[in-house]
Design an enzyme around this catalytic site. Structure first.
Site, PDB file in Angstrom:
ATOM      1  N   CYS A 351       6.965  -2.171   3.526  1.00 52.29           N
ATOM      2  CA  CYS A 351       6.850  -3.426   2.759  1.00 52.29           C
ATOM      3  C   CYS A 351       7.446  -4.658   3.442  1.00 52.29           C
ATOM      4  O   CYS A 351       6.786  -5.701   3.457  1.00 52.29           O
ATOM      5  CB  CYS A 351       7.365  -3.309   1.334  1.00 52.29           C
ATOM      6  N   ARG A 380      12.174   9.022   7.312  1.00 52.78           N
ATOM      7  CA  ARG A 380      13.283   9.139   6.370  1.00 52.78           C
ATOM      8  C   ARG A 380      14.045  10.409   6.687  1.00 52.78           C
ATOM      9  O   ARG A 380      13.430  11.457   6.866  1.00 52.78           O
ATOM     10  CB  ARG A 380      12.761   9.185   4.933  1.00 52.78           C
ATOM     11  N   GLN A 398       2.164   6.724   5.351  1.00 46.85           N
ATOM     12  CA  GLN A 398       1.725   6.311   4.020  1.00 46.85           C
ATOM     13  C   GLN A 398       0.426   5.516   4.142  1.00 46.85           C
ATOM     14  O   GLN A 398       0.287   4.699   5.052  1.00 46.85           O
ATOM     15  CB  GLN A 398       2.776   5.388   3.389  1.00 46.85           C
ATOM     16  N   ASP A 400      -0.473   2.872   2.895  1.00 44.43           N
ATOM     17  CA  ASP A 400       0.262   1.849   2.170  1.00 44.43           C
ATOM     18  C   ASP A 400      -0.544   0.567   2.021  1.00 44.43           C
ATOM     19  O   ASP A 400      -1.311   0.202   2.908  1.00 44.43           O
ATOM     20  CB  ASP A 400       1.544   1.536   2.960  1.00 44.43           C
ATOM     21  N   HIS A 402       0.094  -3.527   0.155  1.00 50.35           N
ATOM     22  CA  HIS A 402       0.830  -4.426  -0.733  1.00 50.35           C
ATOM     23  C   HIS A 402      -0.126  -5.497  -1.190  1.00 50.35           C
ATOM     24  O   HIS A 402      -0.780  -6.141  -0.372  1.00 50.35           O
ATOM     25  CB  HIS A 402       2.054  -4.981  -0.003  1.00 50.35           C
ATOM     26  N   LYS A 486       6.579   2.319 -11.985  1.00 48.68           N
ATOM     27  CA  LYS A 486       5.413   2.767 -11.231  1.00 48.68           C
ATOM     28  C   LYS A 486       4.603   3.782 -12.024  1.00 48.68           C
ATOM     29  O   LYS A 486       5.087   4.344 -13.007  1.00 48.68           O
ATOM     30  CB  LYS A 486       5.839   3.350  -9.890  1.00 48.68           C
ATOM     31  N   HIS A 532       2.823  -2.325  -4.884  1.00 51.47           N
ATOM     32  CA  HIS A 532       2.817  -1.351  -3.783  1.00 51.47           C
ATOM     33  C   HIS A 532       1.905  -0.238  -4.255  1.00 51.47           C
ATOM     34  O   HIS A 532       2.086   0.244  -5.375  1.00 51.47           O
ATOM     35  CB  HIS A 532       4.198  -0.724  -3.560  1.00 51.47           C
TER      36      HIS A 532
END
Length: 657
Positions: A351, A380, A398, A400, A402, A486, A532
């Site tokens: 992000c 991670r 991911q 991902d 945004h 979420k 997200h």
RNA sequence: GCUGAUGUAGCUCAGUCGGUAGAGCACUUCCUUGGUAAGGAAGAGGUCAUCGGUUCAAGUCCGAUCAUCAGCUCCA
């Protein structure tokens, strides 16, 4: 209501199918079951009276809706397993006197009991305990409920049972409750709200599966206890079926199939939790990525790419670093010629990079929503004990995106993201998806960024979108991320474990922290809202679950090898090669097996290798210019011209069916 | 990270009381040229996870490390 009747001689009970029966007041669930049928009386475990579960022999004094609880229902299984945990505790107490008992609940797949004992339990003890449990079953002991004042129960567990754990539960967890219930079975007594089986004789088959440890009351500062897991059934046959299911699950395990089908590998030389995609797995991943990219293009997403590391200040600003510093790889630190220190983080999230792309130019309200999308690899440092093949890794990608939008666009955009996620899941054949609306825990407000009213607004928006999309959701309090609520899409793996895949998250916090804005129609600066979202979640985890879901039998569009040409004898190798070439030039992933093996063996290996199409060519096919198609797990599918075959397969691939 | 278990050929697994390692499948070569789930023969394949200790001698006993598995805890 029946409450106004004083000791009526008979009461009316309503069964689940709506029929009403008249029985003497004080009849038990067992009496009623017996009046319905012998079989039901045998299968009856407990009774639900006006929605409230009660022991089978509890007397019913008033008119009521009743339902006989059997092992066929989730609540029946839950109760059966809970009683089994008591029986296990009794067995352990008899074999290992002095054992003390913590918590012993039923779970979704059996039961466990936490035990404090001098004895260190080993695998062979489990067999002994199983035998003892079955023996207790044969003793046909009644499980008798006794209600007593909490203070009396404390005295009882202090002096008679000498079990400090039960005393602690009574003094702490149950401190608001005046009257508690105990269940006796022979010489054993446990504190329990019930209901329970009428007799230990219902237990006919038991399997104790493993021993592990847990902390007393889940608190790592408290003593650890030994936890024994098991499952039990009212018949031997059901246990056998359960064992067969476990074996099937083992066969579907993505770690096993991943190695067998050469999809991915894990190597200590690369690092624990860092999966490597082998060519076969990479095909599946790139097909999935192409599928989503194509769909995102249609839905107005803009692809971007960002680096794998970022200055640590970026993550301090976003709040990720302080919140999650213990689950990140340590920062990379270097000093330039002037001795100035800089620190970089392997990015744990995409992000912040995307936020900087957003703010790299002035945005007008007319530009919104802006949807930046990237297959972003993040790292991670998950706890070592948590690592699990592809589904829990330390490096993963991911899908991902945004979405930066105006507040008035937010609910629409959440709905679009939900729709995309549902489209992805539907295409991949996941029908049993649970949807969790993850909200914050108001009792723990300091865990979260942003103000209370921002959270209120965000949760209202998410709820509105979920309602508008007609989603069947459940609420997970305290499951929100630190920046917003979420919607999580959860799927089970082969072993029944739940994994979060897709997610859609609302964020009012990051726009503040990164001072994101757009120019409104009034010429003033306004804050956008960020969504997200990641339909797959993580490519690694998604594919891990997909492997188990399909048992490695991928649909044609995903199969690493889509077709294998199997010539029957050497004299048709040339023809086989021409068929192979036609498939390749049509973009179909095909191989040819020219080994000097019999067709039966070639077919067997293609079947074992889970290749969707086997294209068998012999003299007959060569002469007619056709091929014989055999589909994986289906068998002979008939003869086709090469052209017709290619058209058919192309269609199936394009339609992703 | 914590507790426990496990680690032998590419895979699945034997290996007794401590005495220099074995099977099936897969692989390679040769024979075989066939019709919808295993043709035959021969061969090759190992620093017994790694490091250290005990012992005349360690795959085997002890310790540490690494990895994996199960559970706990955690999960942006």
């Amino acid at each position: 209501m029946s409450d106004i009747q004083e000791n009526p001689a008979s009461i009316a009970i309503t069964l689940p199918d709506g029929t009403v029966r008249t029985v003497p007041a004080g009849s038990s669930g067992f009496d009623i079951a017996r009046s319905i049928g012998k079989r039901l009386a045998e299968d009856a475990l407990a009774v639900r009276v006006n929605g409230k579960p009660l022991d089978l022999h509890a007397s019913i004094e008033h008119d009521a809706c009743i339902e006989i609880i059997t092992f066929d229902t989730p609540s029946g299984r839950d109760m059966f397993w809970h009683s089994a945990s008591h029986i296990m505790a009794q067995a352990i107490e008899e074999i290992f006197p002095g054992s003390r008992f913590g918590a012993g609940p039923a779970t979704e797949q059996g039961f466990y009991y936490d035990i404090a004992s001098e004895h260190r339990f080993r695998e062979e003890d489990l067999r002994k305990i199983e035998q003892k449990m079955l023996e207790i079953g044969k003793r046909d002991l009644r499980l008798q409920r006794e209600e007593m004042k909490r203070v009396d129960a404390i005295a009882y567990f202090t002096n008679v049972r000498k079990d400090p754990y039960k005393v602690e539960i009574l003094e702490d967890t149950l401190k608001e409750i005046e009257t508690v219930s105990l269940y006796h079975q022979g010489s054993f007594t446990d504190l329990c709200s019930g209901p329970h089986l009428p007799t230990t004789a219902k237990l006919k088959a038991v399997l104790l599966t493993n021993i592990s440890t847990s902390y007393w009351r889940g608190d790592s500062s408290r003593e650890s206890m030994q936890r024994i897991y098991g499952i039990a059934f009212p018949s031997e046959k059901q246990l056998k079926e359960h064992v067969a299911r476990l074996e099937e699950a083992k066969r579907r395990d993505h770690r096993k199939l991943g190695a067998e089908l050469e999809l991915f590998m894990l190597s200590p030389e690369i690092g624990s939790g860092l999966p490597v995609w082998l060519p076969n797995g990479a095909i599946i991943r790139s097909e999935l990525e192409a599928f989503l990219k194509e769909e995102q293009r249609k839905r107005g997403y803009l692809p971007v790419y960002t680096p794998h590391i970022g200055n640590i200040d970026l993550y301090k600003r976003s709040g990720h670093y302080p919140y999650y510093s213990d689950s990140q790889f340590p920062p990379l630190t270097y000093h330039d010629e002037d001795g100035k220190q800089e620190q970089y983080l392997l990015k744990p999230m995409n992000c912040p990079h995307h936020h900087l792309i957003y703010s790299s130019k002035l945005r007008s309200y007319r530009d919104l929503p802006i949807r930046l999308a990237e297959f972003g690899t993040v790292y991670r440092h998950e706890q070592s004990g948590e690592l699990n093949g592809l589904v829990r890794a330390r490096g993963f990608t991911q899908d991902d995106s945004h979405i930066y939008c105006r507040p008035d666009q937010l609910v629409d955009e959440i709905c679009n993201a939900i729709d995309l996620t549902q489209f992805v899941f539907r295409t991949l054949g996941f029908s049993e998806v649970q949807t969790r609306l993850s909200t914050h825990d108001p009792a723990n407000q300091e865990k979260y960024g942003g103000t209370a009213e921002v959270w209120k607004q965000a949760e209202r928006d998410v709820l509105e979108a979920a309602t508008r999309m007609g989603i069947d959701y459940f609420i997970g309090i305290g499951e929100a991320s630190f920046y917003g609520p979420k919607i999580d899409f959860i799927v089970r793996d082969a072993l029944g474990r739940k994994w979060q895949l897709g997610t859609v998250q609302v964020d009012y916090v990051m726009p503040e922290r990164f001072d994101l804005y757009y120019i409104g129609s009034d010429g003033q600066k306004h804050r956008p809202v960020v969504i997200h979202r990641a339909p797959f979640g993580s490519m690694e985890r998604f594919i891990g679950v997909l492997i188990e879901h399909t048992a490695g039998n991928f649909p044609l569009w995903l199969a690493p090898v889509q077709a294998v040409v199997l010539p029957i004898a050497e004299e048709v190798h040339d023809y086989a090669k021409s068929v192979h070439a036609a498939l390749i030039s049509a973009g179909i992933r095909a191989e040819t097996d020219t080994r000097s093996e019999k067709i039966g063996k070639k077919i067997r290996e293609a079947e074992v290798g889970k290749i969707p199409c086997m294209i068998i060519v012999g003299q007959k096919e060569k002469n007619s210019g056709e091929v014989s198609l055999r589909r994986h797990r289906q068998g002979d599918a008939g003869s086709f011209t090469v052209e017709a075959l290619v058209d058919m397969l192309r269609k199936e691939i394009t339609e992703r069916t």
